[in-house]
Design an enzyme around this catalytic site. Structure first.
Site, PDB file in Angstrom:
ATOM      1  N   GLU A  96      11.884  15.508  13.968  1.00 60.29           N
ATOM      2  CA  GLU A  96      12.320  15.589  12.568  1.00 60.29           C
ATOM      3  C   GLU A  96      11.773  16.884  11.979  1.00 60.29           C
ATOM      4  OE1 GLU A  96      10.628  11.755  11.164  1.00 60.29           O
ATOM      5  OE2 GLU A  96      12.514  11.575  10.091  1.00 60.29           O
ATOM      6  N   GLU A 131      11.311   0.626   9.271  1.00 61.79           N
ATOM      7  CA  GLU A 131      12.247   1.694   8.901  1.00 61.79           C
ATOM      8  C   GLU A 131      11.552   2.992   9.268  1.00 61.79           C
ATOM      9  OE1 GLU A 131      15.236   1.366   7.623  1.00 61.79           O
ATOM     10  OE2 GLU A 131      15.267  -0.715   6.957  1.00 61.79           O
ATOM     11  N   CYS A 138      14.381  10.569   5.717  1.00 68.38           N
ATOM     12  CA  CYS A 138      14.575  10.048   7.078  1.00 68.38           C
ATOM     13  C   CYS A 138      16.027  10.156   7.517  1.00 68.38           C
ATOM     14  CB  CYS A 138      14.118   8.599   7.129  1.00 68.38           C
ATOM     15  SG  CYS A 138      14.920   7.608   5.870  1.00 68.38           S
ATOM     16  N   LYS A 140       0.872  -1.177   0.000  1.00 69.66           N
ATOM     17  CA  LYS A 140       0.000   0.000   0.000  1.00 69.66           C
ATOM     18  C   LYS A 140       0.910   1.228   0.000  1.00 69.66           C
ATOM     19  CE  LYS A 140      -1.388   2.832   3.005  1.00 69.66           C
ATOM     20  NZ  LYS A 140      -1.301   4.067   2.223  1.00 69.66           N
TER      21      LYS A 140
HETATM   22  P1  NAP Z   1       3.398   8.039   7.919  1.00 63.77           P
HETATM   23  O1  NAP Z   1       2.373   9.043   8.217  1.00 63.77           O
HETATM   24  O2  NAP Z   1       3.790   7.090   8.991  1.00 63.77           O
HETATM   25  O3  NAP Z   1       2.879   7.255   6.626  1.00 63.77           O
HETATM   26  C1  NAP Z   1       3.615   6.215   6.064  1.00 63.77           C
HETATM   27  C2  NAP Z   1       2.661   5.216   5.465  1.00 63.77           C
HETATM   28  O4  NAP Z   1       1.838   4.678   6.501  1.00 63.77           O
HETATM   29  C3  NAP Z   1       1.714   5.813   4.433  1.00 63.77           C
HETATM   30  O5  NAP Z   1       1.496   4.859   3.413  1.00 63.77           O
HETATM   31  C4  NAP Z   1       0.447   6.017   5.247  1.00 63.77           C
HETATM   32  O6  NAP Z   1      -0.738   6.007   4.460  1.00 63.77           O
HETATM   33  C5  NAP Z   1       0.490   4.792   6.115  1.00 63.77           C
HETATM   34  N1  NAP Z   1      -0.358   4.886   7.310  1.00 63.77           N
HETATM   35  C6  NAP Z   1      -0.699   5.989   8.013  1.00 63.77           C
HETATM   36  N2  NAP Z   1      -1.517   5.636   9.042  1.00 63.77           N
HETATM   37  C7  NAP Z   1      -1.686   4.289   8.961  1.00 63.77           C
HETATM   38  C8  NAP Z   1      -2.429   3.333   9.723  1.00 63.77           C
HETATM   39  N3  NAP Z   1      -3.151   3.680  10.792  1.00 63.77           N
HETATM   40  N4  NAP Z   1      -2.393   2.033   9.331  1.00 63.77           N
HETATM   41  C9  NAP Z   1      -1.679   1.652   8.254  1.00 63.77           C
HETATM   42  N5  NAP Z   1      -0.965   2.513   7.499  1.00 63.77           N
HETATM   43  C10 NAP Z   1      -0.952   3.815   7.857  1.00 63.77           C
HETATM   44  O7  NAP Z   1       4.756   8.713   7.446  1.00 63.77           O
HETATM   45  P2  NAP Z   1       4.953   9.761   6.266  1.00 63.77           P
HETATM   46  O8  NAP Z   1       4.638  11.099   6.803  1.00 63.77           O
HETATM   47  O9  NAP Z   1       4.277   9.318   5.026  1.00 63.77           O
HETATM   48  O10 NAP Z   1       6.520   9.595   5.985  1.00 63.77           O
HETATM   49  C11 NAP Z   1       7.473  10.310   6.637  1.00 63.77           C
HETATM   50  C12 NAP Z   1       8.093   9.469   7.743  1.00 63.77           C
HETATM   51  O11 NAP Z   1       8.694   8.296   7.183  1.00 63.77           O
HETATM   52  C13 NAP Z   1       9.221  10.209   8.425  1.00 63.77           C
HETATM   53  O12 NAP Z   1       9.169   9.974   9.806  1.00 63.77           O
HETATM   54  C14 NAP Z   1      10.460   9.570   7.823  1.00 63.77           C
HETATM   55  O13 NAP Z   1      11.601   9.675   8.642  1.00 63.77           O
HETATM   56  C15 NAP Z   1      10.014   8.162   7.669  1.00 63.77           C
HETATM   57  N6  NAP Z   1      10.863   7.457   6.674  1.00 63.77           N
HETATM   58  C16 NAP Z   1      11.723   6.516   7.125  1.00 63.77           C
HETATM   59  C17 NAP Z   1      12.557   5.873   6.223  1.00 63.77           C
HETATM   60  C18 NAP Z   1      13.514   4.831   6.684  1.00 63.77           C
HETATM   61  O14 NAP Z   1      14.005   4.076   5.854  1.00 63.77           O
HETATM   62  N7  NAP Z   1      13.815   4.738   7.967  1.00 63.77           N
HETATM   63  C19 NAP Z   1      12.493   6.198   4.869  1.00 63.77           C
HETATM   64  C20 NAP Z   1      11.600   7.173   4.439  1.00 63.77           C
HETATM   65  C21 NAP Z   1      10.784   7.794   5.379  1.00 63.77           C
HETATM   66  P3  NAP Z   1      -1.388   7.396   3.942  1.00 63.77           P
HETATM   67  O15 NAP Z   1      -0.465   7.918   2.944  1.00 63.77           O
HETATM   68  O16 NAP Z   1      -2.662   6.975   3.367  1.00 63.77           O
HETATM   69  O17 NAP Z   1      -1.513   8.263   5.163  1.00 63.77           O
END
Ligand code: NAP
Length: 485
Positions: free
Chosen positions: A386, A255, A289, A179
Site C-alpha cells: 500500500e 477490515e 484502504c 480504542k
Molecule cells: P495499524 O498500525 O494497524 O493501527 C490500527 C489500530 O491498531 C490503531 O488503533 C493502533 O493503535 C492499533 N494497534 C497497533 N498495534 C496494536 C497492537 N499490538 N494491539 C492492539 N492494537 C494495536 O494501522 P494504521 O496505520 O493506523 O492504519 C492504516 C491501515 O488501516 C492501512 O493498512 C489501511 O489499509 C487499513 N484500513 C483498512 C480499512 C478497511 O476498512 N479495510 C479502513 C481504513 C484503514 P495506535 O494508534 O496506538 O498505534
C-alpha cells in the site's frame, strides 16, 4: 482550538460508564499540517480498559432488552447531533488528521449515515420458522445481540471507522468499547460526548484513549466478557489480534489493508475514468484502504489517458486542510512520507519514469507533492505494498486476461475498479476480480446500504448493509416440542 463553536466537544479524557476519566499521564495530539500540539489526552492503562469492558458488560442486558424502536430512536438522536455539530467535528478531524475540511465534513456526514441506516435496520432483525420433521415439534430461529463488542480503529477515518462499527453494534443490542488510534483520539471523544447528550445509556458506548495499544489490545482481545472483536487497520496487526482472539473463541471482523487495481479498458469513457481515479487515488492524500494503488491502462489508450491524468494532477492544490480550496493535506507523519519516498525511489531505480511531483514540498514537511509515475510493473514494491500517499503509478496491458491476472496478483482483495462500456466485458471482468468490492465506472463505492469488506488477506466480515448487522447477531434455534394432542 478557539475556533470550535462548541468548545465542550474538545474532550481529553477516556469515557466509560457514562463518565470522563483522566489518567495519571497524558499524550500529545498534534496537527500534521504544522506540528502544533492540539490537546493533551488521557493515556489510559490496561486496568482502565478492563473497567470499560466491565461497564459495557454491566450495561449489556438492559440495552439488549430495550425494544429495537427505542434503540433506533437514540441512534437517530445521536446522528442528528453529529450533523448539527458537523462543522466543529470536521474541524477537530482536520486538525488531528490533516484531510481538507470539505472531506472532513463529508466524513462526518458519512459516519452519521451509518447511524441512520442501522437505526432503521434495527427494526428489521427478523427470525425464521422452519418446517419441522414431525408434527409435535416447531423449529424457530431468533436472532440476539452477540454481547459486548470491542473495537480498535485507525487514524485515516477517525470518525467513520468508529461510526460504522458502533452503529451496527448498538442497533443489534450490543454494547461497545473502542480504542481509537493514538494519532486521532479527539474525533472519537467528541462522538462520546454527543452519544452522552443523545441519551445513550451509561456503559453502552465507551472510549479508551492510550498510547499503549498492545496492552489495551490484550484486554480487548482476551477478556472473556468481550464476545466480538472488530478491527480496522493494517493486515500485520489484524493477523496478530485475530490470533489473540482465538483463546476465547471470539467472533472477529477484520477490515485490513488493500492494494486496489484501477483498470482502464480501451472502450472506457476516459474523462469519466479520470474523475473516478482522482477521487479514488487522491482522496485523503491517498491514505485510504480502498485507494487506487495500481493503475492498469490498456496499451491503445495509454498515451491519451496519461496526458489527461497529468493535467488533472496539475490542478490539485496542496495545503493546510483548514485553508480554502485545498485538495490535498499533509501525510499523517514522517514515517508515512519516508515510506512513500522509499517506494518511489525504488520504482525509479528499476526503470519507472517520474512525470510530476516525486518529493515533499520542503525537506522536513509532511506535504507530499501529487506524483505520477509511468512504466511501473507489478513486481515493484510500489505495486505490491500500500503506497498510502498521493502517488499515481501506471502500468500497461494488452489483453483482458492480462489485466485480470495483474489485478489479482496480490494477497489483498479489498476494492478494485474498472472502466469499460462493453456490457459483456463488464460482467466477465467483474466476476473474475478477486475482490470484496468492485467499482464499475465508479471510483467511490462506500455507502451504508452496501456491504463493505474484503477477501483474501484484506480480512473478513462486512460493515454496512444487512450483512453488517448480521455480524453483530447470534442465531439461536428454538426447538418447541410436545405439541402432539
Ligand atoms: P495499524 O498500525 O494497524 O493501527 C490500527 C489500530 O491498531 C490503531 O488503533 C493502533 O493503535 C492499533 N494497534 C497497533 N498495534 C496494536 C497492537 N499490538 N494491539 C492492539 N492494537 C494495536 O494501522 P494504521 O496505520 O493506523 O492504519 C492504516 C491501515 O488501516 C492501512 O493498512 C489501511 O489499509 C487499513 N484500513 C483498512 C480499512 C478497511 O476498512 N479495510 C479502513 C481504513 C484503514 P495506535 O494508534 O496506538 O498505534
Amino acid at each position: 482550538m478557539t475556533k470550535l463553536t462548541d468548545q465542550s466537544l474538545l474532550k481529553k479524557a477516556s469515557y466509560w460508564q457514562g463518565e470522563w476519566h483522566d489518567a495519571d499521564n497524558c499524550f500529545d495530539v498534534t496537527n500534521p499540517a504544522n506540528g502544533d500540539v492540539i490537546a493533551k489526552v488521557a493515556n489510559s492503562s490496561a486496568d482502565d480498559a478492563e473497567k470499560a469492558v466491565a461497564a459495557a458488560h454491566r450495561a449489556f442486558n438492559a440495552w439488549a432488552a430495550r425494544p429495537a424502536a427505542e434503540r433506533a430512536e437514540l441512534l437517530l438522536r445521536w446522528q442528528q447531533l453529529l450533523l448539527e455539530h458537523q462543522d466543529d467535528l470536521a474541524l477537530l478531524l482536520t486538525l488531528e488528521q490533516g484531510k481538507p475540511l470539505a472531506e472532513a465534513k463529508g466524513e462526518i456526514a458519512y459516519g452519521a449515515g451509518y447511524l441512520q441506516w442501522f437505526a432503521e435496520e434495527a427494526k428489521r432483525v427478523y427470525g425464521d420458522t422452519i418446517p419441522a420433521k414431525t408434527d409435535d415439534q416447531r423449529i424457530i430461529v431468533i436472532k440476539q445481540p452477540v454481547g459486548v463488542v470491542a473495537a480498535v480503529t485507525p487514524w485515516n477515518f477517525p470518525n467513520a471507522m468508529i461510526a460504522r462499527k458502533a452503529a451496527a453494534a448498538l442497533a443489534a443490542g450490543c454494547t461497545f468499547v473502542v480504542k481509537p488510534a493514538q494519532l486521532t483520539p479527539l474525533s472519537a471523544l467528541a462522538m462520546a460526548e454527543l452519544a452522552d447528550r443523545a441519551g445513550i445509556p451509561a456503559g453502552v458506548f465507551n472510549v479508551i484513549t492510550s498510547t499503549d495499544a498492545k496492552a489495551i489490545g490484550e484486554v480487548l482481545t482476551e477478556d472473556k466478557r468481550v464476545a466480538k472483536f472488530s478491527f480496522t487497520g493494517s493486515t500485520k496487526i489484524g493477523k496478530q489480534l485475530a490470533k489473540q482472539c482465538a483463546g476465547t473463541v471470539k467472533r472477529v471482523s477484520l477490515e485490513l489493508g488493500g492494494n486496489a487495481p484501477f483498470i482502464v479498458f480501451d472502450d472506457a469513457d476516459l474523462d469519466a475514468a479520470i474523475d473516478g481515479l482522482m477521487a479514488s487515488k487522491f482522496r485523503n492524500a491517498g491514505q485510504t484502504c480502498v485507494c487506487t494503488n495500481r493503475i492498469l491502462v490498456q496499451q491503445k489508450v495509454l498515451a491519451a489517458f496519461t496526458e489527461k491524468l497529468l493535467k488533472a494532477i496539475g490542478k490539485l492544490k496542496l495545503g493546510d486542510g483548514t485553508a480554502d480550496n485545498v485538495d490535498i493535506g499533509p501525510l499523517i507523519n514522517h514515517d508515512a512520507c519516508d515510506k512513500v519516498d522509499k517506494l518511489l525511489n525504488e520504482a525509479l531505480a528499476l526503470g519507472a519514469k517520474l512525470q510530476c511531483g516525486g518529493k515533499r514540498q520542503a525537506a522536513d514537511s509532511l506535504f507530499y507533492l501529487p506524483t505520477l509515475i509511468t512504466g511501473v510493473n507489478n513486481d515493484m514494491a510500489v505495486a505490491q505494498q500500500e503506497i498510502f500517499g498521493p502517488v499515481a503509478a501506471i502500468q500497461s496491458f494488452d489483453t483482458d486476461a492480462e489485466a485480470i491476472a495483474l489485478a489479482n496478483a496480490t494477497d489483498s482483495g479489498l476494492a478494485a475498479y474498472f472502466y469499460s462500456r462493453d456490457i459483456g466485458r463488464v460482467w466477465r471482468v467483474a466476476e473474475a476480480l478477486q475482490y470484496g468490492m468492485v467499482g464499475i465506472n465508479e471510483g467511490m463505492v462506500s455507502n451504508p446500504a452496501a456491504p463493505f469488506g474484503g477477501v483474501k488477506q484484506s480480512g473478513y466480515g462486512r460493515e454496512g448493509s444487512k450483512y453488517g448487522l448480521a455480524d453483530y447477531l447470534d442465531i439461536k434455534y428454538l426447538c418447541l416440542g410436545g405439541l402432539a394432542d
